[in-house]
Scaffold this active site. Structure first.
Site, PDB file in Angstrom:
ATOM      1  N   ARG A 104      23.020  28.256  16.420  1.00  0.00           N
ATOM      2  CA  ARG A 104      23.966  27.333  17.071  1.00  0.00           C
ATOM      3  C   ARG A 104      25.170  28.163  17.509  1.00  0.00           C
ATOM      4  O   ARG A 104      25.245  29.338  17.198  1.00  0.00           O
ATOM      5  CB  ARG A 104      24.385  26.226  16.114  1.00  0.00           C
ATOM      6  CG  ARG A 104      25.004  26.743  14.835  1.00  0.00           C
ATOM      7  CD  ARG A 104      25.399  25.635  13.853  1.00  0.00           C
ATOM      8  NE  ARG A 104      25.803  26.252  12.591  1.00  0.00           N
ATOM      9  CZ  ARG A 104      26.199  25.583  11.526  1.00  0.00           C
ATOM     10  NH1 ARG A 104      26.262  24.282  11.552  1.00  0.00           N
ATOM     11  NH2 ARG A 104      26.550  26.212  10.425  1.00  0.00           N
ATOM     12  N   ASN A 142      32.052  21.690  16.297  1.00  0.00           N
ATOM     13  CA  ASN A 142      31.960  21.928  14.856  1.00  0.00           C
ATOM     14  C   ASN A 142      32.410  23.347  14.552  1.00  0.00           C
ATOM     15  O   ASN A 142      31.913  24.302  15.147  1.00  0.00           O
ATOM     16  CB  ASN A 142      30.515  21.744  14.378  1.00  0.00           C
ATOM     17  CG  ASN A 142      30.423  21.774  12.866  1.00  0.00           C
ATOM     18  OD1 ASN A 142      30.859  20.846  12.184  1.00  0.00           O
ATOM     19  ND2 ASN A 142      29.884  22.857  12.333  1.00  0.00           N
ATOM     20  N   GLU A 143      33.377  23.450  13.655  1.00  0.00           N
ATOM     21  CA  GLU A 143      33.867  24.752  13.193  1.00  0.00           C
ATOM     22  C   GLU A 143      34.167  25.714  14.347  1.00  0.00           C
ATOM     23  O   GLU A 143      33.585  26.801  14.443  1.00  0.00           O
ATOM     24  CB  GLU A 143      32.891  25.382  12.208  1.00  0.00           C
ATOM     25  CG  GLU A 143      32.884  24.639  10.882  1.00  0.00           C
ATOM     26  CD  GLU A 143      32.183  25.369   9.755  1.00  0.00           C
ATOM     27  OE1 GLU A 143      31.328  26.229  10.037  1.00  0.00           O
ATOM     28  OE2 GLU A 143      32.505  25.084   8.591  1.00  0.00           O
ATOM     29  N   CYS A 152      33.710  36.486  22.791  1.00  0.00           N
ATOM     30  CA  CYS A 152      32.487  36.646  23.570  1.00  0.00           C
ATOM     31  C   CYS A 152      32.716  37.800  24.550  1.00  0.00           C
ATOM     32  O   CYS A 152      33.838  38.032  24.992  1.00  0.00           O
ATOM     33  CB  CYS A 152      32.217  35.335  24.308  1.00  0.00           C
ATOM     34  SG  CYS A 152      30.925  35.410  25.539  1.00  0.00           S
ATOM     35  N   CYS A 154      30.719  38.428  27.505  1.00  0.00           N
ATOM     36  CA  CYS A 154      29.797  38.269  28.639  1.00  0.00           C
ATOM     37  C   CYS A 154      30.546  38.465  29.968  1.00  0.00           C
ATOM     38  O   CYS A 154      31.774  38.558  29.999  1.00  0.00           O
ATOM     39  CB  CYS A 154      29.144  36.890  28.581  1.00  0.00           C
ATOM     40  SG  CYS A 154      30.254  35.547  29.009  1.00  0.00           S
ATOM     41  N   CYS A 157      33.186  35.829  30.800  1.00  0.00           N
ATOM     42  CA  CYS A 157      34.481  36.036  30.138  1.00  0.00           C
ATOM     43  C   CYS A 157      35.259  37.159  30.817  1.00  0.00           C
ATOM     44  O   CYS A 157      36.479  37.087  30.954  1.00  0.00           O
ATOM     45  CB  CYS A 157      34.280  36.349  28.653  1.00  0.00           C
ATOM     46  SG  CYS A 157      33.902  34.872  27.707  1.00  0.00           S
ATOM     47  N   GLU A 311      34.383  18.974   5.271  1.00  0.00           N
ATOM     48  CA  GLU A 311      33.161  19.361   4.555  1.00  0.00           C
ATOM     49  C   GLU A 311      33.599  19.964   3.234  1.00  0.00           C
ATOM     50  O   GLU A 311      34.183  21.056   3.206  1.00  0.00           O
ATOM     51  CB  GLU A 311      32.361  20.393   5.353  1.00  0.00           C
ATOM     52  CG  GLU A 311      31.803  19.860   6.655  1.00  0.00           C
ATOM     53  CD  GLU A 311      30.992  20.896   7.429  1.00  0.00           C
ATOM     54  OE1 GLU A 311      30.556  21.907   6.845  1.00  0.00           O
ATOM     55  OE2 GLU A 311      30.809  20.693   8.644  1.00  0.00           O
ATOM     56  N   TRP A 319      22.200  29.903   2.598  1.00  0.00           N
ATOM     57  CA  TRP A 319      21.146  29.775   3.609  1.00  0.00           C
ATOM     58  C   TRP A 319      19.846  30.443   3.126  1.00  0.00           C
ATOM     59  O   TRP A 319      18.830  29.812   2.992  1.00  0.00           O
ATOM     60  CB  TRP A 319      21.602  30.398   4.931  1.00  0.00           C
ATOM     61  CG  TRP A 319      22.465  29.471   5.753  1.00  0.00           C
ATOM     62  CD1 TRP A 319      22.897  28.222   5.382  1.00  0.00           C
ATOM     63  CD2 TRP A 319      22.978  29.703   7.058  1.00  0.00           C
ATOM     64  NE1 TRP A 319      23.649  27.670   6.379  1.00  0.00           N
ATOM     65  CE2 TRP A 319      23.717  28.545   7.428  1.00  0.00           C
ATOM     66  CE3 TRP A 319      22.893  30.754   7.956  1.00  0.00           C
ATOM     67  CZ2 TRP A 319      24.362  28.442   8.667  1.00  0.00           C
ATOM     68  CZ3 TRP A 319      23.525  30.646   9.195  1.00  0.00           C
ATOM     69  CH2 TRP A 319      24.259  29.503   9.544  1.00  0.00           C
TER      70      TRP A 319
HETATM   71  C1  GAL Z   1      29.444  24.595   7.705  1.00  0.00           C
HETATM   72  C2  GAL Z   1      28.986  23.820   8.924  1.00  0.00           C
HETATM   73  C3  GAL Z   1      27.950  22.769   8.574  1.00  0.00           C
HETATM   74  C4  GAL Z   1      26.908  23.361   7.713  1.00  0.00           C
HETATM   75  C5  GAL Z   1      27.535  23.954   6.480  1.00  0.00           C
HETATM   76  C6  GAL Z   1      26.530  24.591   5.572  1.00  0.00           C
HETATM   77  O1  GAL Z   1      29.982  25.823   8.046  1.00  0.00           O
HETATM   78  O2  GAL Z   1      30.069  23.195   9.549  1.00  0.00           O
HETATM   79  O3  GAL Z   1      27.378  22.282   9.752  1.00  0.00           O
HETATM   80  O4  GAL Z   1      26.235  24.314   8.449  1.00  0.00           O
HETATM   81  O5  GAL Z   1      28.442  24.944   6.853  1.00  0.00           O
HETATM   82  O6  GAL Z   1      26.042  25.787   6.095  1.00  0.00           O
END
Ligand code: GAL
Length: 667
Positions: A104, A142-143, A152, A154, A157, A311, A319
């Site tokens: 992503r 997101n983030e 970046c 490229c 840019c 979060e 991961w």
């Molecule tokens: C954050 C992200 C979430 C999820 C979480 C766990 O950085 O915003 O979408 O990926 O980590 O990896």
């Protein structure tokens, strides 16, 4: 004060949804964040849109008394789009290699094609859902902030960077003069020749950007930061046309953001509230409690108002490998730490562990089986306690009379050229924060141009560069009776990352009443110092200070500069300007902050207990003293007054006993 969860109903069979709702309500959860990665569900093929699935989710959540923070899905462009548009959308890494589909955040913030696609979908989403009664707020993307996605390299840019420079400098001669391109024969004849700092443009086979022109590097950092902010603001503007609900995005912690990220003070300006993602113990390591506290402090400082944790870690996660499972009590402790430090909503990531995809190891409150477990029990207790505390308190904010200045320009410049081995601006700021943390004295962060009148003590560690407005702001602050401390490597550079030719500390020389004609960047040695902070050790840097109007407040007690000042204080207008020419070890730093607080009418308690975080906070009408035990053992904490402990309702006097990872809220 309340709790919520990051929820992905689209990952589960519909027949499960009702059970989720019942369990969430049982745990005291009333808000969910949804939808931030769902582009391919909205637009399965170019211009083929589907919204019924989201209509159903929103209606279902509303019927079940859940409110929603609605994420825009721009973090994950769908496969058909990257296949069709390829390099017109993709980012390139520092070697110039295009990113590809598979993860992503692989899109370029300056891609006209991608921006157009994002605008189109955001408009459709905002139009359709702005009036939906479930929606209480919006999250953009997101983030935004991961270092390797903000910067970046490229061709898109490169082109936009040249336009950015043209806007900034007007003529190429002006850029050449400012950057000093005469050095190493780098003079440009037109903006079209200006490079972006790809890896191959380094001096040698270094792994970072050493060897580049530092002015170009800093401009590139600013350009990348502004590219992300303008990408975000396009979505903010579209949503605002349709919705009056507040808008946010989820930010990253300072350590991740350090050096190459986004100027979060600037980014916060168009947001209604700020939020961040707080992972404490995971595959990649464990954060110290003081670091997490510092991150909370940064977040409340970006807008000086309550923030959310969007979060919050709620299970063992990672991961490819997992980190430790949160020991019993830690989920509760982490939630209280957020609330004590100014967060009014804590959203746990995620409701339930997902059995597929990159994050199949990343546990939420529930495991893969979705059954109540130990973590669910703990969160339910927190949910219940938050409800009870909210009957007494509105959103709480720590009562800070001291501020540490944070400048993203200085941070990026320090990352570009570190001045001395081992130096990190971010760690230096943490050294200052830690001293307050240990003493249980709240401290904010502030941008150098902000109104500082609310603070009786302001600290400016290694504030490398200031513009005219910032310089005058600090001068006025001190003149009008403030207590300002400036440290080594402050005021010595221009905003374009070149050196001032004035005697150090350049911009701050007059205020500090000193000159510095010699200094010692410390390599493989330490230097002992003595002063108002007791005795201590410098490990990074020693400015050898020549007082002009200032008085000595500390001195070196070894090396060739033995007996020369390492710290001074100067009367300036109605205030005082301290100059600290070196770094200090933890104990001396704590002593120094204690001394400065006592000089600035900030009450200092008697002593703090190792591992116990103590935060006095207020909602404007009611006071709360949070005591949080980060230790794996019980502690007895002395308290000065008689209080009611608000979680148990019991009276306490003299001492409070806390179990491992336990908390108390005293009123
Ligand atoms: C954050 C992200 C979430 C999820 C979480 C766990 O950085 O915003 O979408 O990926 O980590 O990896």
């Amino acid at each position: 004060m309340r709790i919520g969860v990051d929820y992905y109903p689209e990952h589960w069979e519909k027949k499960r949804w009702k059970t989720d709702m019942d369990m969430m309500h049982q745990a005291g959860i009333g808000v969910v964040r949804i939808g931030e990665f769902d582009w391919s569900l909205y637009e399965s093929k170019e211009d083929v849109y589907h919204f019924e699935w989201m209509d159903e989710i929103l209606d279902f959540l509303h019927t079940n008394n859940m409110t929603v923070v609605f994420g825009t899905p721009s973090a994950t462009p769908p496969k058909w789009m990257t296949d069709k548009y390829g390099d017109a959308i993709y980012q390139a890494d520092i070697n110039g290699n295009s990113k590809i589909f598979g993860t992503r955040k692989h899109y370029c913030f300056n891609s006209d094609v991608y921006r157009e696609k994002v605008r189109k979908l955001t408009e459709k989403i905002a139009e359709r859902y702005a009036g939906h009664p479930a929606i209480e707020g919006w999250q953009i993307d997101n983030e935004l902030g991961w270092a390797d996605t903000v910067r970046c390299y490229c061709d898109k840019c490169e082109k936009k960077f040249r336009e950015f420079l043209k806007d900034k400098y007007g003529t190429i001669d002006k850029l050449n003069e400012t950057y000093g391109t005469v050095f190493w024969s780098q003079t440009y004849n037109s903006f079209d020749e200006v490079i972006i700092p790809r890896a191959g443009a380094c001096y040698d086979c270094c792994h970072d950007t050493q060897g580049q022109n530092p002015s170009l590097l800093l401009d590139y950092d600013r350009f990348c930061s502004e590219s992300v902010i303008s990408f975000m603001n396009e979505q903010v503007d579209i949503i605002r046309k349709h919705s009056d609900r507040p808008i946010t995005t989820n930010m990253l912690d300072a350590a991740v953001n350090s050096g190459t990220g986004i100027d979060y003070f600037k980014m916060s300006k168009t947001l209604d509230f700020v939020t961040w993602d707080n992972y404490i113990e995971f595959q990649w390591g464990k954060a110290k409690d003081e670091t997490v506290s510092r991150d909370h402090a940064l977040l409340r400082s970006y807008k000086h108002q309550p923030f959310w944790v969007m979060e919050q870690q709620s299970g063992p996660c990672g991961w490819s490998k997992m980190g430790p499972t949160p020991t019993p009590g830690k989920l509760r402790l982490w939630t209280y730490q957020a609330v004590a430090n100014g967060s009014d909503t804590v959203v746990y990531f995620r409701w339930r562990a997902c059995p597929f995809g990159t994050e199949e190891y990343w546990h939420g409150i529930l495991g893969h089986d979705g059954r109540p477990n130990r973590r669910f029990e703990e969160i339910s207790k927190v949910g219940e306690e938050m409800k009870r505390l909210s009957q007494t308190y509105g959103p709480l904010q720590p009562k800070a009379k001291a501020a540490i200045l944070k400048s993203f320009d200085s941070e990026w410049s320090h990352e570009i050229h570190k001045h001395v081995e081992g130096f990190h601006y971010d760690s230096l700021l943490l050294d200052y924060y830690r001293a307050f943390y240990r003493m249980g004295i709240p401290v904010e962060f502030a941008a150098p141009e902000e109104d500082l009148t609310a603070y009786s003590l302001v600290l400016a560690p290694a504030l490398l560069m200031v513009n005219k407005e910032q310089k005058e702001n600090l001068e006025n602050y001190a003149k009008n009776g403030g207590n300002l401390l400036i440290s080594f490597r402050s005021g010595v550079k221009t905003m374009e990352n070149t050196f001032l030719t004035e005697t150090i500390p350049g911009d701050f020389g007059k205020m500090a009443g000193i000159e510095i004609h010699d200094f010692d960047p410390l390599l493989e040695k330490e230097t002992k110092v003595s002063g108002v902070f007791g005795t201590g050790t410098a490990k990074l840097w020693c400015d050898i200070i020549s007082p002009v109007t200032a008085k000595e407040a500390g001195r070196y007690i070894e090396d060739f500069y033995m007996d020369k000042p390492c710290m001074t204080v100067n009367a300036y207008g109605n205030g005082r300007v301290y100059y600290l020419g070196c770094d200090l070890d933890e104990k001396a730093m704590e002593n120094l902050m204690k001394y400065l607080c006592s000089q600035s009418d900030i009450p200092v308690g008697s002593y703090a207990i190792e591992g116990v975080e103590c935060v006095p906070a207020t909602d404007g009408a009611n006071e709360a003293l949070f005591l949080m035990n980060h230790n794996a053992h019980s502690v007895i904490v002395p308290v000065e007054k008689e209080y009611t402990e608000m979680i148990t309702g019991e009276k306490v006097k003299g001492t409070v006993s806390l179990g491992a990872y336990d908390v108390a809220v005293l009123k």
